[in-house]
Scaffold this motif. Structure first.
Motif, PDB file in Angstrom:
ATOM      1  N   LEU A 513       0.905  -1.061   0.397  1.00  0.00           N
ATOM      2  CA  LEU A 513       0.437   0.163  -0.320  1.00  0.00           C
ATOM      3  C   LEU A 513       0.624   1.259  -0.565  1.00  0.00           C
ATOM      4  O   LEU A 513       0.115   2.657   0.273  1.00  0.00           O
ATOM      5  N   GLU A 514       2.638   0.968   0.209  1.00  0.00           N
ATOM      6  CA  GLU A 514       3.494   2.284   0.041  1.00  0.00           C
ATOM      7  C   GLU A 514       3.592   3.598   1.348  1.00  0.00           C
ATOM      8  O   GLU A 514       2.611   4.620   1.206  1.00  0.00           O
ATOM      9  N   LEU A 515       2.433   2.723   2.697  1.00  0.00           N
ATOM     10  CA  LEU A 515       2.624   3.310   3.754  1.00  0.00           C
ATOM     11  C   LEU A 515       3.356   3.713   4.072  1.00  0.00           C
ATOM     12  O   LEU A 515       4.561   3.411   4.284  1.00  0.00           O
ATOM     13  N   PRO A 516       3.573   5.142   4.975  1.00  0.00           N
ATOM     14  CA  PRO A 516       4.929   5.595   5.856  1.00  0.00           C
ATOM     15  C   PRO A 516       5.113   3.854   6.660  1.00  0.00           C
ATOM     16  O   PRO A 516       4.329   3.909   6.979  1.00  0.00           O
ATOM     17  N   LEU A 521       2.968   0.556  10.574  1.00  0.00           N
ATOM     18  CA  LEU A 521       3.084   0.038  11.963  1.00  0.00           C
ATOM     19  C   LEU A 521       1.291   0.158  12.514  1.00  0.00           C
ATOM     20  O   LEU A 521       1.211  -0.842  13.853  1.00  0.00           O
ATOM     21  N   ALA A 522       1.128   1.230  12.291  1.00  0.00           N
ATOM     22  CA  ALA A 522      -0.368   1.823  12.956  1.00  0.00           C
ATOM     23  C   ALA A 522      -1.524   0.781  12.803  1.00  0.00           C
ATOM     24  O   ALA A 522      -2.243   0.198  13.534  1.00  0.00           O
ATOM     25  N   HIS A 523      -1.563   0.910  11.326  1.00  0.00           N
ATOM     26  CA  HIS A 523      -2.557  -0.390  10.806  1.00  0.00           C
ATOM     27  C   HIS A 523      -2.143  -1.777  11.455  1.00  0.00           C
ATOM     28  O   HIS A 523      -3.089  -2.627  11.441  1.00  0.00           O
ATOM     29  N   ASP A 525      -0.693  -2.239  14.670  1.00  0.00           N
ATOM     30  CA  ASP A 525      -1.301  -2.652  15.774  1.00  0.00           C
ATOM     31  C   ASP A 525      -3.108  -2.799  15.086  1.00  0.00           C
ATOM     32  O   ASP A 525      -3.267  -3.828  16.412  1.00  0.00           O
ATOM     33  N   ARG A 526      -3.498  -1.737  14.512  1.00  0.00           N
ATOM     34  CA  ARG A 526      -5.264  -2.278  15.084  1.00  0.00           C
ATOM     35  C   ARG A 526      -5.666  -3.302  14.216  1.00  0.00           C
ATOM     36  O   ARG A 526      -6.330  -4.041  14.956  1.00  0.00           O
ATOM     37  N   LEU A 527      -4.862  -3.492  13.377  1.00  0.00           N
ATOM     38  CA  LEU A 527      -5.202  -5.278  13.042  1.00  0.00           C
ATOM     39  C   LEU A 527      -4.522  -6.591  13.660  1.00  0.00           C
ATOM     40  O   LEU A 527      -5.920  -7.224  13.746  1.00  0.00           O
ATOM     41  N   VAL A 528      -4.293  -6.574  14.604  1.00  0.00           N
ATOM     42  CA  VAL A 528      -3.627  -7.510  15.782  1.00  0.00           C
ATOM     43  C   VAL A 528      -4.292  -7.105  16.928  1.00  0.00           C
ATOM     44  O   VAL A 528      -5.339  -7.813  17.410  1.00  0.00           O
ATOM     45  N   GLY A 586       0.295  -5.015  18.932  1.00  0.00           N
ATOM     46  CA  GLY A 586      -1.011  -5.770  19.737  1.00  0.00           C
ATOM     47  C   GLY A 586      -1.532  -4.946  20.884  1.00  0.00           C
ATOM     48  O   GLY A 586      -2.586  -5.176  21.387  1.00  0.00           O
ATOM     49  N   LEU A 587      -1.465  -3.842  20.963  1.00  0.00           N
ATOM     50  CA  LEU A 587      -1.577  -3.019  22.414  1.00  0.00           C
ATOM     51  C   LEU A 587      -3.437  -2.247  21.557  1.00  0.00           C
ATOM     52  O   LEU A 587      -3.523  -2.029  22.304  1.00  0.00           O
ATOM     53  N   GLY A 588      -3.015  -1.976  20.420  1.00  0.00           N
ATOM     54  CA  GLY A 588      -3.702  -0.839  20.167  1.00  0.00           C
ATOM     55  C   GLY A 588      -3.843   0.777  20.331  1.00  0.00           C
ATOM     56  O   GLY A 588      -4.845   1.027  19.793  1.00  0.00           O
ATOM     57  N   LEU A 589      -2.703   0.746  20.444  1.00  0.00           N
ATOM     58  CA  LEU A 589      -2.183   2.343  21.204  1.00  0.00           C
ATOM     59  C   LEU A 589      -1.837   3.389  19.649  1.00  0.00           C
ATOM     60  O   LEU A 589      -2.446   4.168  19.664  1.00  0.00           O
ATOM     61  N   GLY A 590      -1.019   2.745  18.961  1.00  0.00           N
ATOM     62  CA  GLY A 590      -0.683   3.576  17.275  1.00  0.00           C
ATOM     63  C   GLY A 590       0.090   4.497  17.691  1.00  0.00           C
ATOM     64  O   GLY A 590      -0.662   5.630  16.776  1.00  0.00           O
ATOM     65  N   SER A 591       1.010   4.330  18.800  1.00  0.00           N
ATOM     66  CA  SER A 591       2.335   5.065  19.198  1.00  0.00           C
ATOM     67  C   SER A 591       3.037   5.380  18.377  1.00  0.00           C
ATOM     68  O   SER A 591       3.743   4.809  18.603  1.00  0.00           O
ATOM     69  N   PHE A 592       3.348   5.613  17.377  1.00  0.00           N
ATOM     70  CA  PHE A 592       4.323   5.653  15.885  1.00  0.00           C
ATOM     71  C   PHE A 592       4.848   6.220  15.329  1.00  0.00           C
ATOM     72  O   PHE A 592       4.132   7.745  15.259  1.00  0.00           O
ATOM     73  N   GLU A 593       6.040   7.227  15.312  1.00  0.00           N
ATOM     74  CA  GLU A 593       6.570   8.539  15.286  1.00  0.00           C
ATOM     75  C   GLU A 593       7.788   7.497  14.098  1.00  0.00           C
ATOM     76  O   GLU A 593       8.693   6.454  13.665  1.00  0.00           O
TER      77      GLU A 593
END
Length: 670
Positions: A513-516, A521-523, A525-528, A586-593
Motif C-alpha cells: 500500500l506504500e504507507l509510510p 505499524l499503526a495499521h 497494531d490495529r489489525l492485531v 498488539g496493544l492498539g495504541l498506535g503510538s509510532f513516529e
C-alpha cells in the motif's frame, strides 16, 4: 578416673565386709591393691571414705534378706585421689560377731568387659564391628574395644587415659564434648547421629554413625558415658540412596535425548554394574535412519539404536555396537521378551548353556564368554505408556551376582531416566517441528534489487524454550525502493512460529500500500488488537520497519518497541540512531513516529532482534556496544555475507544461543 596397676587387672576380685552401720570391718589384699588403702587405714572407717563426695553409701539401707543380692557399676575413690569405676556385687552376710553385715566384691569395669567374670561378654564385644569406648565424667577414655583401634586415625582420642579435651592439632572435639556432657547431665541417649570426617589431605572421606549412652552406678548417679561409632562410609544402603539422589540431579540435566541416555549409563557404572547400555527405539530418535531399511535375518532383527554405553574397562570391549549404530537382537531373546511383557528380565547367574537363547546369537555369546559376563538385568524404558527402549546392566569385573535389591535399584534409575528421555523426546519433536515451520515461513532468497545488497542470518535458540518467533524480510517496492523489516514475537514453540508467519504476511501486504513506516505499524497494531477471533495473540511483539529510496538516498524508519538499527558509514563509523521507540504490536495504541536518515553509497544498515545483543549477563546497552565493535572490526570484509557471518561469530561464538537471533544487513549501492 584413675585405674589400678596393670598387675591387678584380671586378678582376684577385691573383697570387703561392711557392717550394718556402714563401717568397714573386713579388707582383703586385692582390695588394698585396687584402692591403695591398706587394711590399717580403712578398717573401722565409714564406707563413704571410698565414695566420691555426694555419693550414697554402697551398703543398702534395709536389713539383708534371703537372696537379696545387688550388682552394678560403682565409682570408688582411690587413696591417691583418683577414681575408678568398678562392677560391684553386694550380698547379705550374717555372722555371730558382726551380726547383720554385707559382703562386697568388686573388679574394675574395664576388667569385667575384657576378661575374668565377663569373658563371654568380652568375646562378643571384641568381635563387634562397632567401635565402643567408655568415658568417665571428666571425658577421659577408660576402656576401648578392638574395633575402636581401627578408628584411631579418624578419632585420635580413642586412647586409654586421654581426655576428650586434650588438644590435638587439626582435631576439633567441641561438638562431641557438648554432646557427651548433655547425655551425662540429663541421661537422654543420643542415637545414630551422623558425622563426616575428611582427612587433612582431603583424599579420604568417612561417614560415621555415633550413639551415646549414660552409664549409671548402683545409686543411680552418672559415672560416665559409653560411645558407639559405626563407619557407614561404604554402606550399601547409603550408596544406593546417594546414587538415587545423584540420579535426580544428573539424569535429564539437558533436553538432549542422547545426553540423557549417556547420563544413565555413566551413573550406573561402577556403583551398580560394570557394563551398561541404553538402547532406544527409532521413535525416540526421530533424526536417525529408519531401522526398517536395515537388513534383517531370521536370527537377527534391528530393533534399537545405541544411545548410551559405559564400562569399567577402557575401550568398552563388551559392546558389539558403538554409539549411534543399530542394535540387532534375535527373536525369542530377553530383549524382545522385555518389550512384549514390559517387565524386567533378571538373571542372577547368566545362562550360557547350549540350550539358552545365546545359542541363536553367536556374536553376543562370544563377547559374553570373552569378557566374563555372569549376571544380567534388562529393564524396559517406559514413560507415559510408551516403550522408549531398554537399559542393560551387566557385571564381569565384580564377581558378586545381581540381587533382587540390585534389580529394584536398576528399576528406580531407569524409571527416572525414562521420564527425562520422554521429556527430551517431546521437546525435540516440538522443536524440530517449530524449526521446520520457522524456516519455511522465513524468506528463502532475499533480493535487494538495484537499491541495496542484502544478507541475513537466523539462529534458533538452543535453550529449553525452543524456537521463537524472530523474522526478517526484504520487500522490493516500486521506484527503486525497498522495505527492510525485522520483528520478534514473544514466546517460543510452534505457536510463536505460526504467529510470526502471519505477522510477516500482514507486513508484506501492508507494504504494497506504500504507507509510510509509522502508518504501516499503526495499521498492523490495529489489525492485531482488533482481531475478532482473538487467535492472534502477539501482545509484546516488536517490529522495526524501514523504507530506503535509492534515488534520494533517504531511509525512513519506525519502531514498535524494537531496538534501533546499527548504521555503519563507508568509513567504518558505527552509530545507533535514537528512534522513537513506540509501543509493542498488539496493544492498539498506535503510538509510532517515523525517523529519516540520509545514507551515503556503501553504508551498511544492520537490523536485528534482541537475541543478538541481550544475554543473562549483559543488558541491551552493553550488547549494542559489542555489536558496534563487531561491525567496525569486520566492515572491510569483501562481501556482505562474510560480514554477516563475522558479526554473528564474534558475538555468539561457538556456544549456544540463549535466544533466537535474526540479523538482516543491507548495503546501499552506488
Amino acid at each position: 578416673m584413675g585405674a589400678p596397676d596393670s598387675a591387678t587387672r584380671g586378678a582376684f576380685p577385691a573383697v570387703a565386709v561392711i557392717d550394718g552401720e556402714g563401717v568397714m570391718i573386713g579388707w582383703t589384699r586385692a582390695a588394698e591393691e585396687l584402692t591403695g588403702y591398706p587394711a590399717a587405714d580403712i578398717l573401722g572407717r565409714p564406707v563413704t571414705t571410698l565414695l566420691p563426695p555426694g555419693a550414697a553409701a554402697a551398703a543398702p539401707d534395709r536389713a539383708p534378706g534371703e537372696g537379696d543380692t545387688r550388682a552394678g557399676l560403682v565409682e570408688l575413690r582411690r587413696r591417691d585421689g583418683g577414681g575408678i569405676v568398678v562392677r560391684a556385687e553386694i550380698a547379705p552376710l550374717d555372722t555371730a560377731r558382726a551380726g547383720e553385715s554385707w559382703l562386697v566384691s568388686a573388679i574394675p569395669a574395664a576388667d569385667d568387659l575384657s576378661g575374668g567374670t565377663g569373658s563371654l561378654l568380652e568375646a562378643l564385644i571384641s568381635h563387634f564391628p562397632v567401635a565402643m569406648a567408655i568415658w568417665d565424667r571428666d571425658l577421659r577414655c577408660v576402656w576401648l574395644n578392638a574395633a575402636a583401634n581401627y578408628l584411631e586415625s579418624v578419632f585420635p582420642h580413642y586412647h586409654l587415659g586421654r581426655r576428650l579435651s586434650d588438644p590435638i592439632p587439626g582435631v576439633d572435639t567441641g561438638a562431641a564434648q557438648d554432646a557427651m556432657r548433655r547425655v551425662i547431665a540429663d541421661g537422654t541417649p543420643m542415637i545414630d547421629r551422623e558425622a563426616r570426617w575428611v582427612s587433612p589431605d582431603g583424599r579420604e572421606v568417612r561417614t560415621l554413625s555415633t550413639s551415646l549412652f549414660r552409664l549409671e552406678g548402683l545409686d543411680g548417679q552418672p559415672l560416665g558415658v559409653c560411645s558407639l561409632a559405626l563407619d557407614i562410609s561404604h554402606s550399601r544402603a547409603r550408596d544406593r540412596l546417594a546414587l538415587l539422589r545423584e540420579a535426580s540431579v544428573r539424569i535429564g540435566s539437558t533436553l538432549d535425548i542422547r545426553k540423557t541416555a549417556q547420563e544413565l549409563a555413566d551413573l550406573a557404572v561402577p556403583v551398580l554394574a560394570d557394563y551398561v547400555t541404553v538402547d532406544l527405539s527409532e521413535a525416540t530418535l526421530p533424526d536417525t535412519e529408519p531401522l526398517q531399511r536395515l537388513v534383517a535375518t531370521e536370527a537377527s532383527i534391528p530393533v534399537f539404536r545405541r544411545a548410551g554405553v559405559a564400562s569399567v574397562h577402557d575401550g568398552v570391549p563388551e559392546s558389539l555396537w558403538p554409539l549411534g549404530e543399530a542394535v540387532f537382537v534375535p527373536p525369542g531373546s530377553p530383549f524382545t521378551e522385555v518389550l512384549a511383557t514390559r517387565r524386567p528380565h533378571f538373571e542372577a547367574v547368566l545362562d550360557t548353556s547350549p540350550s539358552s537363547w545365546l545359542s541363536r546369537d553367536p556374536d553376543r555369546a562370544r563377547i559374553i564368554h570373552g569378557t566374563g559376563m555372569h549376571t544380567l538385568i534388562i529393564v524396559p524404558l517406559e514413560a507415559r505408556g510408551d516403550i522408549l527402549g531398554v537399559a542393560v546392566f551387566v557385571r564381569n569385573a565384580n564377581p558378586a551376582p545381581f540381587t533382587r535389591d540390585d534389580l529394584v535399584l536398576a528399576e528406580e534409575l531407569v524409571a527416572r531416566a525414562a521420564l527425562s528421555l520422554d521429556n527430551a523426546r517431546r521437546y525435540t519433536r516440538e522443536r524440530t517441528t517449530a524449526l521446520a515451520l520457522q524456516r519455511d515461513l522465513l524468506p528463502r532468497d532475499l533480493c535487494g534489487g538495484t537499491a541495496v545488497e542484502v544478507a541475513s542470518r537466523y539462529l534458533p535458540s538452543d535453550g529449553r524454550e525452543g524456537v521463537g518467533g524472530d523474522w526478517y524480510d526484504a520487500i522490493r517496492l516500486p521506484g527503486a525502493r525497498i522495505a527492510l523489516v525485522v520483528g520478534d514475537v514473544t514466546g517460543h514453540g510452534i505457536n510463536a512460529a505460526a504467529t510470526m508467519g502471519r505477522l510477516r504476511t500482514a507486513v508484506r501486504t501492508l507494504s504494497y500500500l506504500e504507507l509510510p513506516p509509522d502508518e504501516l505499524l499503526a495499521h498492523l497494531d490495529r489489525l492485531v488488537a482488533e482481531d475478532a477471533c482473538g487467535d492472534l495473540d502477539v501482545t509484546g511483539a516488536t517490529c522495526l520497519y524501514a523504507v530506503y529510496d535509492a534515488a534520494t538516498r533517504r531511509c525512513t524508519m519506525a519502531a514498535a518497541g524494537h531496538p534501533p538499527p546499527a548504521v555503519v558509514s563507508p568509513a567504518g563509523e558505527v552509530t545507533f540512531p535514537q528512534l522513537p521507540s513506540g509501543t509493542p504490536i498488539g496493544l492498539g495504541l498506535g503510538s509510532f513516529e517515523s525517523y529519516d536518515l540520509h545514507l551515503a553509497a556503501g553504508t551498511v544498515l544492520a537490523l536485528y532482534t534482541d537475541g543478538l545483543i541481550e544475554t543473562r549477563q549483559a543488558d541491551l546497552d552493553a550488547g549494542m556496544s559489542r555489536l558496534g565493535t563487531a561491525l567496525a572490526g569486520a566492515v572491510r570484509l569483501p562481501t556482505l555475507e562474510s560480514l554477516c557471518s563475522a558479526v554473528v561469530g564474534t558475538i555468539v561464538g561457538d556456544g549456544p544461543a540463549e535466544d533466537d537471533i535474526a540479523l538482516l544487513m543491507a548495503r546501499t549501492r552506488a
